[in-house]
Design a protein around this motif. Structure first.
Motif, PDB file in Angstrom:
ATOM      1  N   THR A  88       0.808  -1.222   0.000  1.00 29.49           N
ATOM      2  CA  THR A  88       0.000   0.000   0.000  1.00 29.49           C
ATOM      3  C   THR A  88       0.842   1.273   0.000  1.00 29.49           C
ATOM      4  O   THR A  88       0.524   2.221  -0.717  1.00 29.49           O
ATOM      5  N   GLU A 114     -10.109  -3.889  -0.858  1.00 29.02           N
ATOM      6  CA  GLU A 114      -9.462  -3.588   0.422  1.00 29.02           C
ATOM      7  C   GLU A 114      -8.181  -2.786   0.193  1.00 29.02           C
ATOM      8  O   GLU A 114      -7.905  -1.791   0.850  1.00 29.02           O
ATOM      9  N   ASP A 171      -7.222   1.037   1.294  1.00 31.37           N
ATOM     10  CA  ASP A 171      -6.021   1.355   2.068  1.00 31.37           C
ATOM     11  C   ASP A 171      -5.185   2.431   1.369  1.00 31.37           C
ATOM     12  O   ASP A 171      -4.682   3.353   1.998  1.00 31.37           O
ATOM     13  N   ASP A 222      -6.775   5.785   1.589  1.00 31.30           N
ATOM     14  CA  ASP A 222      -6.602   6.252   2.956  1.00 31.30           C
ATOM     15  C   ASP A 222      -5.213   6.878   3.130  1.00 31.30           C
ATOM     16  O   ASP A 222      -5.057   7.956   3.705  1.00 31.30           O
ATOM     17  N   LYS A 264      -0.034  -0.119   5.167  1.00 29.81           N
ATOM     18  CA  LYS A 264      -1.176  -0.696   5.873  1.00 29.81           C
ATOM     19  C   LYS A 264      -0.947  -2.157   6.225  1.00 29.81           C
ATOM     20  O   LYS A 264      -1.723  -2.753   6.973  1.00 29.81           O
ATOM     21  N   GLY A 296      -1.378   1.784  10.879  1.00 26.41           N
ATOM     22  CA  GLY A 296      -0.331   1.384   9.941  1.00 26.41           C
ATOM     23  C   GLY A 296       0.975   1.124  10.663  1.00 26.41           C
ATOM     24  O   GLY A 296       1.024   1.124  11.892  1.00 26.41           O
TER      25      GLY A 296
END
Lengths: 450, 450
Positions: free
Chosen positions: A94, A120, A124, A127, A142, A243
């Motif tokens: 990520t 997913e 991530d 985000d 992540k 994280g």
């Protein structure tokens, strides 16, 4: 044992590309590490780099993309559709994917995100894009292994196996409560040596180092270095685990920070490399030079006010470059030691303590240099003793003042939250030039009287 | 979330020490990380630092010893018997213990080694002392997990558990043959997901990055960064696995290397810190200053040979510091970019390519600066156009030459195995001063004719 790109190897690759022998190329590159392939692509022209990229399968190309120089990567990405870019990013972790997306234009960025297959993973990445590049949030990934404090060892091991699928290196197992708040960590060793029915709450370590999402990257680097950590968890404002940052990301921060100080000391204001365009290099270099030139105007003006000395003491003017240069050299030395001390957080004591120490040091060094100048100017350059004593006294004074300024300015800048490294380089040389010339002629005027 | 030493906390500790309340001190320091305790000890006087050290138990003091500043550590060690030092070292990993032993005098070193309790540990430490500090051998530790390629997964897991007792962080499991030669590595993940009866030879990865004991530390750092490794095995001349280097040791190498370049650029020749003694600082700073001063003698000599200009063009002498300063600034910029490119291994192309690019860049920047100088010297300083055109042309020439020298010298030094960072700092400023003044007056002579 490291792979070195030989010229023969390069031209072999170029031949295969120009003759479109992709299978042989694939075979040749099969055992080469992606970091080396990225280096090879950097040496080839755009067509060659693109050819290699298109020939390799996407598992390898994603990692290569990451290792490429920014310019080469940009060119490669420009030839890919948003869907193709998304396919590459699906292969990456990520934080790496977010870094690459961050380089895209707004328009393409949105298209790429909508094409990401793993929902997913996409969530991530999106985000991560929220956070400032220079913060813990911008550095973190992540991918992590977390367990709930209410689970048993057996449940943990099962869950971990599933989670570890997405994590290349398990540094630590983090423990959270039902609200997702970080409460501790678990060592792999303890997990391996405990009965499977034991509840995690009995074995986990309640003390864990962490940083917040908005912690500055240099601060994260400092903490990880100081406490010798290979990974550190990141929590949000509510203390929830969001994280983790690994040491390899921190190495880049450390290197960049050190490089930046060095460049500032050399009068280069932006993060440039020798291979950047002339325009980029000019932007990084010209502002400092213009500033230094304008500063030098003042130095010219100052020495001109002492024009009266020309008549009887013209020889004084031969020494101005020497005095100015020594003022600059001493100033840069003093400030560099302070800047480094501040960067490494090893600077103890008050500013008065620092200034007093620097005064002692420069008095000692200055006296030695003044004696050399006095003897040298008389015996080598051949000026009168009156002149040689004058320049020697002037040199000593200039060295004292320059070293005090070199100590004072970075400490003061740092106190007000300005990067102290700004104080080194052209800034300090130029201001010390001006001051040095002023002090020099003023002292000469007092001693010789013109 | 990091611990900060407040003044209140420090004075609290000082009070407890002066009143000999060791139990309360112990309680106060109980939850403090050893890196922080080392920092606290650095802030206290010798007595206070010694008091804390003697109060804490040896598990903690060994780690503290490692984190202390070299001077503080030296003082603490001086008050310990060889037996006591040996007890501390028994708690440390082999590489850390070897580093501390390396700081002791020959006499005490031998006594300490003979007092080490764990014979295996002692043998490992003695073995490590053989290697050059700046080599992979000097960086590596002996703690690692290794399995034989002929074992089964079950045997491996059993052996690993035993070995892991001595290893704080398991980065990789290395696979060796019967002669102890490194043949590959094993991932923890694969080990966890494979049936226990499978022979290791079927699951291990035959490709493994490694370095030799005599690989230079900066080269190890480069390899580990490039291939993104958190640990790398070290083999001897026969390919036998003898140790491993972890990324935290490499961070120190990277930082030291970057700091060294920065210090050289600032004219500081040894690795010094602001807190070092005046003598140590003088040793690092004075040699450069003396060199710069002697160089400046030449500059004075050179400008004196143009004394003839004094009569009609005295104003030229006001500009010498300006020309010299600009030559220095440009030279430092050019060389810094090259030095950094060489350090980061990002410098492509031939030397001619570099020089040509630098020529274009400095022609562009130089023209802008020359125009500013021409206008500025006429309108601000108020000199004739003949003079302002002369100084402008001289500035442009000086910038061209200075940037070419700044590019050429570090590349050439590097080619002959000399640290290119030597070329930055006082060396380049001084030589550019001299050359700048020579070019300046020569051009003025041609244009104005004196």
């Amino acid at each position: 044992m490291e792979f070195k790109i030989s010229n023969e190897f390069l031209s072999q690759i170029e031949t295969l590309i120009s003759e479109n022998r992709s299978l042989e190329l694939l075979l040749l590159l099969e055992d080469i590490h992606f970091a080396d392939i990225a280096e090879i692509m950097g040496e080839l022209d755009d067509f060659g780099a693109g050819y290699i990229f298109n020939t390799l399968d996407s598992e390898k190309t994603a990692e290569i993309l990451l290792e490429l120089d920014e310019e080469v990567r940009e060119k490669i990405l420009r030839n890919l559709t948003p869907k193709e870019i998304a396919e590459e990013l699906d292969e990456l972790s990520t934080d790496d994917a977010a870094d690459i997306i961050g380089e895209l234009t707004k328009h393409i960025k949105d298209q790429v995100i909508s094409e990401l297959e793993d929902v997913e993973h996409a969530k991530d990445i999106v985000d991560l894009l929220r956070y400032d590049e220079d913060s813990a949030g911008g550095l973190m990934g992540k991918e992590l292994v977390q367990v709930n404090e209410n689970w048993s060892v057996l449940t943990c091991v099962k869950e971990m196996r599933a989670q570890a699928e997405n994590v290349t290196r398990v540094h630590s197992i983090y423990v959270v409560d039902d609200e997702g708040r970080l409460t501790g960590r678990l060592s792999l060793k303890d997990l391996l040596t405990t009965s499977t029915r034991t509840p995690i709450s009995e074995v986990y370590i309640k003390k864990v180092d962490y940083v917040k999402v908005d912690t500055k990257d240099v601060e994260v680097a400092r903490i990880m270095q100081k406490y010798d950590l290979e990974a550190i968890p990141v929590v949000d404002e509510l203390g929830r685990l969001v994280g983790r940052i690994t040491i390899d990301d921190i190495i880049d921060v450390i290197k960049e920070e050190a490089d930046k100080d060095y460049q500032l000391a050399a009068g280069i204001s932006k993060d440039v490399e020798a291979d950047d365009s002339i325009l980029a290099l000019t932007k990084a270099r010209l502002p400092w030079l213009v500033l230094a030139l304008l500063g030098s105007f003042v130095a010219v003006k100052v020495s001109r006010t002492f024009e009266g000395a020309m008549e009887n003491y013209a020889v004084l003017f031969f020494f101005t470059p020497l005095i100015a240069a020594m003022a600059g050299n001493v100033g840069v030395q003093s400030s560099a030691i302070i800047v480094q001390g501040l960067a490494n957080n090893t600077l103890g004591g008050t500013i008065w303590h620092r200034l007093f120490k620097e005064l002692k040091l420069s008095l000692f060094n200055g006296l030695i240099l003044a004696v050399i100048l006095m003897l040298g100017s008389h015996f080598i350059i051949g000026v009168d003793y009156s002149i040689s004593i004058t320049v020697a006294i002037a040199l000593l004074s200039v060295i004292l003042i320059a070293s005090l300024i070199g100590t004072f300015v970075p400490i003061t800048l740092n106190k007000y939250g300005i990067d102290p490294a700004l104080a080194t380089g052209p800034f300090i040389t130029t201001s010390n030039d001006i001051l040095g010339i002023l002090i020099y002629f003023s002292i000469a005027k007092v001693i010789l009287g013109f």
